[in-house]
Design an enzyme around this catalytic site. Structure first.
Site, PDB file in Angstrom:
ATOM      1  N   GLU A  12      29.000  66.858  12.832  1.00 47.58           N
ATOM      2  CA  GLU A  12      30.065  67.209  13.771  1.00 47.58           C
ATOM      3  C   GLU A  12      31.153  68.063  13.125  1.00 47.58           C
ATOM      4  OE1 GLU A  12      30.041  63.152  16.502  1.00 47.58           O
ATOM      5  OE2 GLU A  12      31.260  63.213  14.718  1.00 47.58           O
ATOM      6  N   ASP A 217      25.075  61.043  25.423  1.00 45.48           N
ATOM      7  CA  ASP A 217      24.070  60.131  25.994  1.00 45.48           C
ATOM      8  C   ASP A 217      24.683  59.342  27.138  1.00 45.48           C
ATOM      9  OD1 ASP A 217      24.996  57.300  24.864  1.00 45.48           O
ATOM     10  OD2 ASP A 217      25.302  58.784  23.286  1.00 45.48           O
TER      11      ASP A 217
END
Ligand code: SAH
Length: 264
Positions: A12, A217
């Site tokens: 990230e 998700d």
């Protein structure tokens, strides 16, 4: 201003560290802190690792040892509501620790002896963040995310949500548990594992913070499928471009002095 940027996962933040001018690495408390300049903003990037304790320790160190004046958390999260989809962006309006429960001594979710269950991020910084997120989707998205990845993850028309983010020391991959949380926490938009810990530390130390999450998700049984691929090829791009936009704007139009009172 000195901006601390925290992410939980290496992928990230890698791009931001690579983009840093004059980076200097300092290892402290088993973490690598990268200090340098990001689009002319004095910044310190660090990986917290996963979970609330790791995040709290990292945020505290950023403030106490590295003197950051503001903290930005960028990372991924599970969707906290059916209206929030994979590829959408969440900017926290409030953060709660969903696994905090000292009832019946204190109400569920309340952090004992603070009188608070919901921690507020800084409004100005969060506003900048959501503006940058909107601009990213409008102006950078098609170039930043390849057609293949847009197709694989069905990223049709991603949106920006402002709302409640719930953090806990659990990867949420259970539909029933999520439904329970969603009912107990009105306005829930995302579930993750660090944001509310950072928000509590920042509240207690009087440091403005903001939390940005890309939805990776649906926090259900499929949550772990393709998780790392999404982080690498999609979320990392979101974090990079949105942070770039935020830094550039901070350079052009610095924040007004914050109303947050400094902790003692
Ligand atoms: N499978 C990963 C584990 C990542 S844990 C691995 O092997 O490394 C999940 C990380 O992403 C945490 O930092 C958390 O903040 C965030 N996250 C994404 N989806 C989440 C979910 N459904 N529940 C909780 N945290 C989630």
């Amino acid at each position: 201003m000195r901006l601390g940027i925290i992410s939980a996962l290496y992928e990230e933040q890698q791009g931001l560290v690579e983009a840093m001018r004059g980076p200097a690495k300092l290892i402290h408390g088993m973490r690598e802190y990268w200090a340098g300049s990001l689009w002319e903003i004095d910044a310190v990037c660090v990986l917290s690792r996963i979970g609330k304790v790791a995040a709290a320790m990292t945020a505290t160190t950023l403030v106490e040892k590295f003197g950051v004046t503001h903290i930005l958390f960028t990372g991924v999260a599970g969707a906290g509501d059916k209206t929030v989809r994979v590829g959408d962006i969440v900017v926290a309006e409030a953060l709660v620790q969903h696994d905090m429960d000292a009832s019946p001594l204190f109400p569920r979710f309340e952090v004992p002896l603070t009188g608070l269950s919901h921690f507020q991020p800084d409004q100005q910084l969060s506003l900048r963040l959501s503006r940058a997120a909107h601009d990213f989707l409008e102006l950078d998205f098609l170039d930043a995310i390849s057609e293949g990845e847009r197709h694989t993850f069905r990223l049709a028309q991603p949106r920006v949500h402002r709302g409640l983010v719930a953090s806990g020391d659990q990867f949420m991959d259970d539909r029933e548990r999520l439904d329970g949380l969603n009912k107990a926490l009105p306005g829930l938009v995302a579930v993750e594992m660090e944001g509310a810990a950072v928000a509590q530390v920042c509240y207690e130390l009087g440091v403005p913070c903001a939390v940005l999450r890309t939805i990776s998700d649906n926090a259900n049984e499929n949550a772990a499928t393709d998780f790392m691929r999404f982080v690498k090829s999609v979320a990392a791009q979101y974090a990079f471009h949105i942070t770039r936009r935020v830094c550039r704007e901070l350079k052009e139009a610095p924040l007004q002095p914050s109303s947050v009172s400094a902790g003692t």
